[in-house]
Design a protein around this motif. Sequence first.
Motif, PDB file in Angstrom:
ATOM      1  N   GLN A  38       0.730  -1.124   0.030  1.00 45.08           N
ATOM      2  CA  GLN A  38       0.122  -0.051  -0.116  1.00 45.08           C
ATOM      3  C   GLN A  38       0.914   1.437   0.067  1.00 45.08           C
ATOM      4  N   GLY A  39       1.900   1.062   0.904  1.00 41.69           N
ATOM      5  CA  GLY A  39       2.663   2.470   1.011  1.00 41.69           C
ATOM      6  C   GLY A  39       3.439   2.622  -0.387  1.00 41.69           C
ATOM      7  N   THR A  40       3.890   1.702  -0.878  1.00 43.22           N
ATOM      8  CA  THR A  40       4.608   1.831  -2.333  1.00 43.22           C
ATOM      9  C   THR A  40       3.713   2.401  -3.309  1.00 43.22           C
ATOM     10  N   LEU A  41       2.595   1.588  -3.455  1.00 38.96           N
ATOM     11  CA  LEU A  41       1.454   2.088  -4.461  1.00 38.96           C
ATOM     12  C   LEU A  41       1.184   3.558  -4.183  1.00 38.96           C
ATOM     13  N   THR A  42       0.965   4.189  -2.834  1.00 37.11           N
ATOM     14  CA  THR A  42       0.571   5.459  -2.605  1.00 37.11           C
ATOM     15  C   THR A  42       1.826   6.367  -2.896  1.00 37.11           C
ATOM     16  N   SER A  43       2.889   6.100  -2.582  1.00 35.55           N
ATOM     17  CA  SER A  43       3.800   6.879  -3.027  1.00 35.55           C
ATOM     18  C   SER A  43       4.397   6.999  -4.479  1.00 35.55           C
ATOM     19  N   LEU A  44       4.071   5.680  -5.132  1.00 37.75           N
ATOM     20  CA  LEU A  44       4.150   5.989  -6.698  1.00 37.75           C
ATOM     21  C   LEU A  44       3.289   6.725  -7.357  1.00 37.75           C
ATOM     22  N   ILE A  45       2.047   6.562  -6.889  1.00 36.00           N
ATOM     23  CA  ILE A  45       0.949   7.554  -7.496  1.00 36.00           C
ATOM     24  C   ILE A  45       1.295   9.040  -7.127  1.00 36.00           C
ATOM     25  N   GLN A  46       1.663   9.383  -5.751  1.00 37.25           N
ATOM     26  CA  GLN A  46       1.767  10.736  -5.600  1.00 37.25           C
ATOM     27  C   GLN A  46       2.988  11.305  -6.342  1.00 37.25           C
ATOM     28  N   THR A  47       4.128  10.435  -6.314  1.00 39.15           N
ATOM     29  CA  THR A  47       5.154  10.992  -7.113  1.00 39.15           C
ATOM     30  C   THR A  47       4.865  11.359  -8.515  1.00 39.15           C
ATOM     31  N   ALA A  48       4.261  10.267  -9.120  1.00 36.36           N
ATOM     32  CA  ALA A  48       3.986  10.092 -10.632  1.00 36.36           C
ATOM     33  C   ALA A  48       2.981  11.810 -10.875  1.00 36.36           C
ATOM     34  N   ASP A  49       2.137  11.694  -9.800  1.00 38.87           N
ATOM     35  CA  ASP A  49       1.402  12.998 -10.163  1.00 38.87           C
ATOM     36  C   ASP A  49       2.025  14.397  -9.942  1.00 38.87           C
ATOM     37  N   SER A  50       2.972  14.102  -8.977  1.00 37.25           N
ATOM     38  CA  SER A  50       3.614  15.509  -8.654  1.00 37.25           C
ATOM     39  C   SER A  50       4.550  15.969  -9.840  1.00 37.25           C
ATOM     40  N   LYS A  51       4.889  14.934 -10.626  1.00 39.19           N
ATOM     41  CA  LYS A  51       5.738  15.213 -11.773  1.00 39.19           C
ATOM     42  C   LYS A  51       4.968  15.369 -13.325  1.00 39.19           C
ATOM     43  N   GLY A  52       3.844  15.071 -13.062  1.00 38.79           N
ATOM     44  CA  GLY A  52       2.717  15.140 -14.395  1.00 38.79           C
ATOM     45  C   GLY A  52       3.014  14.045 -14.971  1.00 38.79           C
ATOM     46  N   LEU A  53       3.336  12.932 -14.484  1.00 41.88           N
ATOM     47  CA  LEU A  53       3.675  11.461 -15.092  1.00 41.88           C
ATOM     48  C   LEU A  53       2.604  10.627 -15.264  1.00 41.88           C
ATOM     49  N   LYS A  54       2.250   9.883 -16.358  1.00 38.84           N
ATOM     50  CA  LYS A  54       1.103   9.026 -16.383  1.00 38.84           C
ATOM     51  C   LYS A  54       1.741   7.553 -16.295  1.00 38.84           C
ATOM     52  N   ILE A  55       0.984   6.690 -15.312  1.00 32.36           N
ATOM     53  CA  ILE A  55       1.579   5.351 -15.278  1.00 32.36           C
ATOM     54  C   ILE A  55       0.557   4.517 -15.983  1.00 32.36           C
ATOM     55  N   ALA A  56       1.048   3.404 -16.679  1.00 37.37           N
ATOM     56  CA  ALA A  56       0.650   2.812 -17.533  1.00 37.37           C
ATOM     57  C   ALA A  56       0.752   1.052 -17.030  1.00 37.37           C
ATOM     58  N   ASP A  57      -0.164   0.446 -17.663  1.00 33.28           N
ATOM     59  CA  ASP A  57      -0.065  -1.178 -17.511  1.00 33.28           C
ATOM     60  C   ASP A  57       0.459  -1.568 -15.988  1.00 33.28           C
ATOM     61  N   LEU A  58      -0.346  -0.916 -15.100  1.00 32.08           N
ATOM     62  CA  LEU A  58      -0.033  -1.372 -13.443  1.00 32.08           C
ATOM     63  C   LEU A  58      -0.570  -2.624 -13.343  1.00 32.08           C
ATOM     64  N   GLN A  59       0.275  -3.242 -12.706  1.00 26.64           N
ATOM     65  CA  GLN A  59       0.150  -4.901 -12.417  1.00 26.64           C
ATOM     66  C   GLN A  59       0.554  -4.871 -10.990  1.00 26.64           C
ATOM     67  N   VAL A  60      -0.129  -5.829  -9.942  1.00 27.02           N
ATOM     68  CA  VAL A  60       0.275  -6.001  -8.760  1.00 27.02           C
ATOM     69  C   VAL A  60       0.197  -7.606  -8.595  1.00 27.02           C
ATOM     70  N   ARG A  61       1.398  -8.107  -8.248  1.00 25.45           N
ATOM     71  CA  ARG A  61       1.491  -9.547  -8.164  1.00 25.45           C
ATOM     72  C   ARG A  61       2.390  -9.967  -6.984  1.00 25.45           C
ATOM     73  N   THR A  62       2.109 -11.308  -6.573  1.00 26.74           N
ATOM     74  CA  THR A  62       3.097 -11.876  -5.484  1.00 26.74           C
ATOM     75  C   THR A  62       4.298 -12.137  -6.272  1.00 26.74           C
ATOM     76  N   ALA A  63       5.585 -12.250  -5.606  1.00 30.53           N
ATOM     77  CA  ALA A  63       6.832 -12.308  -6.039  1.00 30.53           C
ATOM     78  C   ALA A  63       6.824 -13.890  -6.076  1.00 30.53           C
ATOM     79  N   THR A  64       7.758 -14.247  -7.309  1.00 33.69           N
ATOM     80  CA  THR A  64       7.780 -15.628  -7.873  1.00 33.69           C
ATOM     81  C   THR A  64       9.231 -15.968  -7.833  1.00 33.69           C
ATOM     82  N   LEU A  65       9.676 -17.301  -8.219  1.00 35.86           N
ATOM     83  CA  LEU A  65      10.809 -17.616  -8.521  1.00 35.86           C
ATOM     84  C   LEU A  65      11.728 -16.996  -9.487  1.00 35.86           C
ATOM     85  N   GLU A  66      10.835 -16.358 -10.474  1.00 34.22           N
ATOM     86  CA  GLU A  66      11.476 -15.505 -11.800  1.00 34.22           C
ATOM     87  C   GLU A  66      12.195 -14.482 -10.949  1.00 34.22           C
TER      88      GLU A  66
END
Length: 306
Positions: free
Chosen positions: A264-292
């Motif tokens: 939650q903290g990461t998503l919030t700060s990502l979106i706030q930082t992107a907003d403050s710089k006028g950047l658009k985020i695309a293809d956002l996905q959240v998943r659990t970490a894998t062996l890859e």
Amino acid sequence: MAETIIHVNGLIKKYGNFTAVNGIDFEVEKGEVFGVLGPNGAGKTTTLEMLVGLRKPDGGAADIGGYDVVRDLKKVKEVIGVQLQSTTLFELLTVEEILVLYASFYKKHVPIHPLIEDMILTDKTKSRIKSLSGGQKQRLAIALALVHDPWIIFLDEPTTGLDPQARRTLWDIIFKLKEKGKTVVLTTHYMDEAHVLCDRIAIMDQGHLIALDTPAALVKSLHSENAVEFRFEKEADIDLEQLHGVKQVGTQKDATVLYTDDLQGTLTSLIQTADSKGLKIADLQVRTATLEDVFIHMTGRSLREA
Ligand code: ATP
């Protein structure tokens, strides 16, 4: 206490000046499905070939069931079954004929028809090998490896090239081998397969063993439960490592990946930082970490592109 059935100590294999396997150590417990995971060229097949007596190690030693793989190879062969990537089958024989032929090579063998049934080939019993699908041929190759009732089975990339359904069928067969108390050592470059099938996984890269543990422990070792994948629609000048909760920043194909222990903290700060710089985020996905992700973390490369 689990019984160790395979010991591998400092195994080395060189092809000319090139060291394909560079001093690896691991042990396999009786009854486990042990996976050797790594990208193409990591040294998985070479390792397996040394264990089953097809290649002589240039250094180190290994024993299986108490027998040295070089000195006591004949004894080793009595307790192991091997399915290789390039098994050549006699195309004109039927499934039943080739199994009867292989059974005749051994003093003791399992009954053929139950074995055919276990490999889900009953309706192909009288079919010529050349008419079988890739998955059926692969299951026949495993049947041939099992004909003398070995207790340790080596499978080299058993599902490479198979469609998803044929892969699932093969996974079920491997689960059943485990249920019967067999020890299975398999190589794969599919992380999902390793995760589903294996009790423990050795990750290999460029001839080295870089990690060995249960799939869950390997993923946990990242200290990041989640991965946030996205792209910025235009070039961005942001220090992503400074975002809340971010443990590591990676790339996968053309996406940026943030590994985080506070989603939650990461998503919030990502979106706030992107907003403050006028950047658009695309293809956002959240998943659990894998062996890859574990592989990327350790090598900086993806299993697929390595
Ligand atoms: P793959 O998934 O492609 O089978 P792998 O992890 O099983 O990969 P190996 O087949 O063990 O890898 O090969 C390891 C390295 O040794 C590769 O760089 C390969 O090109 C090289 N190699 C394998 N066999 C030989 C050989 N007979 N002569 C020379 N080099 C070889």
